[in-house]
Enzyme design. Structure first.
Site, mmCIF file in Angstrom:
data_model
loop_
_atom_site.group_PDB
_atom_site.id
_atom_site.type_symbol
_atom_site.label_atom_id
_atom_site.label_comp_id
_atom_site.label_asym_id
_atom_site.label_seq_id
_atom_site.Cartn_x
_atom_site.Cartn_y
_atom_site.Cartn_z
ATOM 1 N N ASP D 17 0.999 -1.160 0.033
ATOM 2 C CA ASP D 17 0.043 -0.066 -0.022
ATOM 3 C C ASP D 17 0.805 1.304 0.058
ATOM 4 O O ASP D 17 0.687 2.342 -0.930
ATOM 5 C CB ASP D 17 -0.997 0.057 1.284
ATOM 6 N N ARG D 99 1.612 7.048 16.502
ATOM 7 C CA ARG D 99 1.387 7.953 15.559
ATOM 8 C C ARG D 99 2.182 9.293 15.701
ATOM 9 O O ARG D 99 2.699 9.947 14.857
ATOM 10 C CB ARG D 99 -0.044 8.369 15.377
ATOM 11 N N ASP D 128 -6.480 7.323 12.340
ATOM 12 C CA ASP D 128 -4.968 7.618 12.273
ATOM 13 C C ASP D 128 -4.681 8.669 11.299
ATOM 14 O O ASP D 128 -3.604 9.534 11.763
ATOM 15 C CB ASP D 128 -4.318 6.444 11.578
ATOM 16 N N SER D 182 -7.124 -5.616 8.543
ATOM 17 C CA SER D 182 -6.014 -4.874 8.282
ATOM 18 C C SER D 182 -5.548 -4.939 9.757
ATOM 19 O O SER D 182 -5.984 -5.050 10.755
ATOM 20 C CB SER D 182 -6.738 -3.702 7.955
#
Lengths: 409, 409, 409, 409
Positions: D17, D99, D128, D182
């Protein structure tokens, strides 16, 4: 502008801006426009709005004009004042509290008429767009919302006037020039912002105020009034029982002549920026002090402190536009529960901008002269109890103190 | 009275009541008495206290008199004002904030002199006994505390005077009669309670006030001043840099002549009862508004709202006497962290009891005129962003609205 | 012991300690003693308590025995679990929640019989004395409270046994020696503290547990169950509808065999010290997870987060004994308001001490698969909205960031 | 896509990705791409990411690979665990906390290289994107952010693969088919969501878990460990001192083999929808219990309860992505202040999915056996103090009770 819209209910004031929006909706969406004009106590005649709507081609059955002053004060203002709500410690939320009611009325009309869209005249940088739209979505989740100020390409005052002229919208002479500030008004307050108010270092010019006399011009003698409360809401002024809107109107008048309720504030908007506004809330400023006064003798400490701790959150919720949210309703349930015995009378002195509580009494008063007098006697209080009270309250700090000594921390 | 005590440090004002306590400690406990008299700005000469202590048989080396005004304002008052602390929405905590400092000084003296006990002159129904004793215990966990008002059997004014006469304690003529109310004073405020103030329905008589003129007697022209702040604390008035105590003294004078800072309040004592008090906090009332003013342009919304939500708890902690507690220190760390950029200048108008912020500016201002002007341009704000902002904020309410429709709840 | 008491209602278990209290009340106060014995699900027969009371000279009409299990679970346990209440993050308040009910029943009996006093068997260092007495005072402000453990001079186990022997109170053989720990039990939980548990560094011996098997001895296969909820309360287990007490009994059994609900905790008592306790709350531990599970799909974020923020305070109020306080009732109103749609079913896996939610469904679910699937389509969510949402949420931090850069702060 | 961008720093994992994103940035914006790949403990080799970046045309000097595990645990994970942070009562914030660090590193590289933009691979429906972008904006207010998933018109897995093929991006065989869920992973946790997990009524299949054995397959004998803390942070396991990342790695291994830290949760995303996720936080789950354990004997009640009340807000701030906000930093200052004496050792039993504190000790312990033993003696606690403590605490409720009786309310 991509959505197909059949019928839209517009919050319509009858002024130039919402008249332009009305026409823009017709020409841009090719849809039927329904106007809703509310009397919230803003101090303007509503009939001209009807005439103007007709002139702009709105069908008579699509023009809705309603006096919602009593509903506004009873179901929105008073519940909020039960919480002593002040945003950022100072602002009495006069604009914030009116939006949900207007939105609710628009949605009710939309449901009745089968309209698929609603529209409002708030700009893209303010809080009001949020308040309207969050309320619309909460009440009618599938509604289409048209926010012209965010959509159209009219980018300046000139373009707006040009559009008005092109579409035969009458322009009052005093609207030709740029307004020196923008205004919102209802029975609770009047606010101004923008233009001459934009530099927060510069004092608000006196001509901006419209609801109150300058404190310096107020009477040299104080006005003493009394307000009676029942279950947290005011019901009478100077012994005269009044409906909610009548009562607030009366307090506004008392506040106006005494120069009460002016506020010059820099606040944090929900959309992420600071703005500077001027607020006039004459009656509300009196009401807040009076409500705190009656609570001071009728609310228990546990109830009072819990309310105080939750008030900033409650005020923020309303400011941000979440009146129709579960969290506001939950907090309201908590607040309302506390008001069952908030009944009694408060006397206040109004003087040149100031509101001073000078007396309060209640059949439900928790204030007990027996308990506070220095001579002993009251069965519930023994001086010696205080020793144990203090020792156990201090016990954990003594343990901490010992640790500090032992450990040198 | 059961404990054996060798040496006791007494918070001694030099007045009749603490002189009686002094003698009572000597006669009841047969112990050495050390007196501590602080100048907190209460407005009284301290030398007479020394003379009186000597007269009552205190050894010169056991008499401690200290001017703690700067420490009081710098380390107690200003940190508290960083929080905009108000107990029950109104009270500026003038009495509460002084007690921990006095207690700390007493304990320091006790440690230095090897005293095993401390004593104070607060009665058994009030908050001050708690504030003193909680602080004593926190700072010296093994201390013995003597609270004469809870221990002795002097139950009336007559008995007190009799005790004084029996022990050759001089009684000023005006102390013969019963005082019409009791007073506490320091540089931050003056408070009165009891007797003529006990009925909360009756207005506070004007003669009770001592720090402020009646607003009606204040000048007919407003006084405009500026206060400069650095990292949350005031450092200058009208451009003149001053030490903390000097600055607060200056604000007190400005407040006094303009009738600012009177408060008539029914409050909830920590010991479980309501009491009615009168407070005068002239400088503090100005300072609170000024601090809110400078914060309004230098504090971010996240910081401001967090402070607002925690303020009631912080104020309650101080009111209850827990200055030297971990929770107060934790909250202080949070508050102080927020003040790093609270720097700048505020202009205020003082007028007949009112304090009005009329301008604020800061080199660290977060207020951006670019962001708020209606004409677009600022890179950070695009009107169209608001649409997404609103839609995602409203999403959960739309889901709720759909549920309501489907389920009829 | 100074008060004159005519008739006292004693919380009587029938055990040795409250039997000694019973006799001590008779001999010390010379008053009529009324016994109240409640079946709260502690797992003991109540008839022996009646026999013992008769033997100790209580008149039959003064012996009150009541099965309050349904009331306990319906009106106390379930309302508390609506809040997901845990004191200090872990304790399910099993003891705390039972005291107000016992106190209420005692006061009801006192009112009916015209008794002027109440009494309980809690010691002077624990929380339970506070919980009982705060409830007594709240419900009958003029009641006289006798707390024998604080009053008598029986200072050791030997003295207690001597008193029992002197007054012909039967002593079971196993009560001769000192109990290795003290126990409280009801339908929600069983707790132990003291003696062998006092060193918090030492593991709780397995023989202290009585309500649960050791997880190591629990079945090697998980048990899967379902719990149905209506408006926040559980109504069925594995599809079988049950009354509140029956349902909690069923969950206790499921928890017991799977070793669920043991807790070894050092907690902060309201009276200012830390204590170490062991708790077994088998059914409650399952219920908490299940309730959180059903809330996760039926509560909106605004409601859920508000509840989470207020939970610690709510739990503290109950722990401290303030069930009958305005603040508890206000919070309960808020919590109950949130539970209107907390209806549905949760599946859980029970395994060797663990409770794991593995599925939840509800006719009122706010979870929408349409919204979360990655392929677009749902009308309410447009990826591009997120950009505006983020930009406006970040706006204030960008302004702060700019300030940091410019000012170097 | 309208902005002109010269150089963009991409958070690059080396997977399919982000490789597609890399190429899409090059082709769409015609800009230089800089890749940043961090070792956060996700358990993947980083060298293949370098090779792949080179293959896709990234200049060697534009490839940044960094092992940030120690920084991650020391400066992000441990500070957060000082707060016992759990979002919505259960989630340990494993994704949320990583993050801000990644964003910070990207911005540092952007500053160093003069890049004007940053980019990430998060989709337009999740949290996110918010966490990345809020952090970017806070640290570099003028940065351009490119969020490909919100911008491109690749609307399905097929289109993505087509794009990869068209641009010679290698596609691993197992990436051809659609992934069944995911995944996000770092040293603190591994999470999964989407596809097979989307129906919250259906149990998470066992094959989704990767960090922990099924509790049913865990050892039949408990593992007993000890963790040492200093000032709130863990420093040793079983007496062996370790660096932060090494220690967390060790706890992860202990958790993994004992089946600890699985969580199946429906949570409320900041963007307004609910989502169902599966989390594995083996070491973190142990750490939370251990930290609560050491706090239970070293934190005073005032500190502990204040932390508990603020924790939900702190967790929400981190969940929503506001790590670099004043409110998080203020709360952190408060939390850190509380941890000064949180030092000592905790013993835990790990068994088939469960973590049980079985002992705790500290040189700074506030637990005092003297205080809790039933035999009297400790100077600080006198049973009789409790009477006064209770009476004053109950005073306000007695007053309320009297009112209720008098008024019938």
């Amino acid at each position: 502008m991509s959505q197909s819209v059949k019928k839209v209910v517009l919050a319509y004031s009858g002024g130039l801006d919402t008249s332009i929006i009305l026409k823009w909706l017709q020409t841009t969406y090719g849809c039927e426009v329904v106007t809703f004009t509310a009397d919230l106590g803003q101090g303007e005649e509503l009939e001209p709005a009807r005439q103007k709507a007709l002139l702009l081609g709105i069908k008579p059955e699509n023009i809705f004009i309603e006096d919602v002053r009593e509903e506004f004060v009873r179901d929105y203002v008073f519940p909020m004042f039960r919480a002593n709500a002040q945003y950022e410690g100072l602002y009495l939320l006069g604009t914030s509290i009116a939006r949900p009611l207007i939105a609710k009325k628009q949605i009710e009309i939309a449901e009745k008429l089968g309209a698929d869209a609603v529209s409002h005249g708030s700009t893209g940088k303010g809080n009001d767009q949020v308040r309207y739209e969050v309320a619309y979505y909460a009440l009618k989740p599938d509604v289409t919302i048209i926010a012209p100020w965010r959509e159209w390409d009219l980018r300046s005052r000139e373009q707006l006037l040009k559009f008005a002229e092109d579409h035969q919208i009458p322009i009052a002479k005093d609207k030709r020039g740029e307004a020196p500030f923008s205004v919102d008004a209802n029975l609770l307050h009047c606010s101004s912002e923008g233009k001459v108010l934009e530099d927060p270092a510069v004092e608000v010019p006196d001509y901006v105020y419209s609801r109150t006399v300058n404190p310096e011009d107020a009477p040299d003698k104080p006005t003493v009034i009394s307000i009676d409360f029942e279950k947290g809401d005011p019901v009478a002024v100077d012994g005269v029982r009044m409906s909610p809107a009548t009562l607030l109107t009366r307090l506004n008048e008392l506040g106006r002549i005494n120069g009460i309720g002016r506020l010059d504030l820099v606040e944090n908007r929900f959309v992420g920026m600071k703005s500077r506004g001027m607020y006039e809330t004459p009656g509300g400023t009196i009401l807040l002090q009076a409500h705190r006064g009656i609570e001071s003798i009728t609310l228990d400490r546990g109830a009072a402190h819990l309310k105080d701790e939750l008030m900033p959150k409650y005020a923020e919720i309303i400011y941000n536009g979440f009146w129709f949210s579960p969290e506001r309703e939950m907090l309201q349930a908590l607040i309302d529960k506390s008001q069952e015995a908030v009944t009694g009378s408060v006397r206040l002195k109004l003087y040149k901008g100031g509101v001073h509580v000078i007396g309060r009494e209640s059949p439900y008063s928790l204030y007990s002269q027996d308990l506070v007098t220095f001579e002993e006697g009251a069965v519930a209080y023994d001086h010696r109890d205080a020793a144990g009270f203090i020792k156990l309250n201090a016990l954990r700090l003594r343990t901490l103190g010992s640790r500090k000594r032992k450990m040198g921390i």
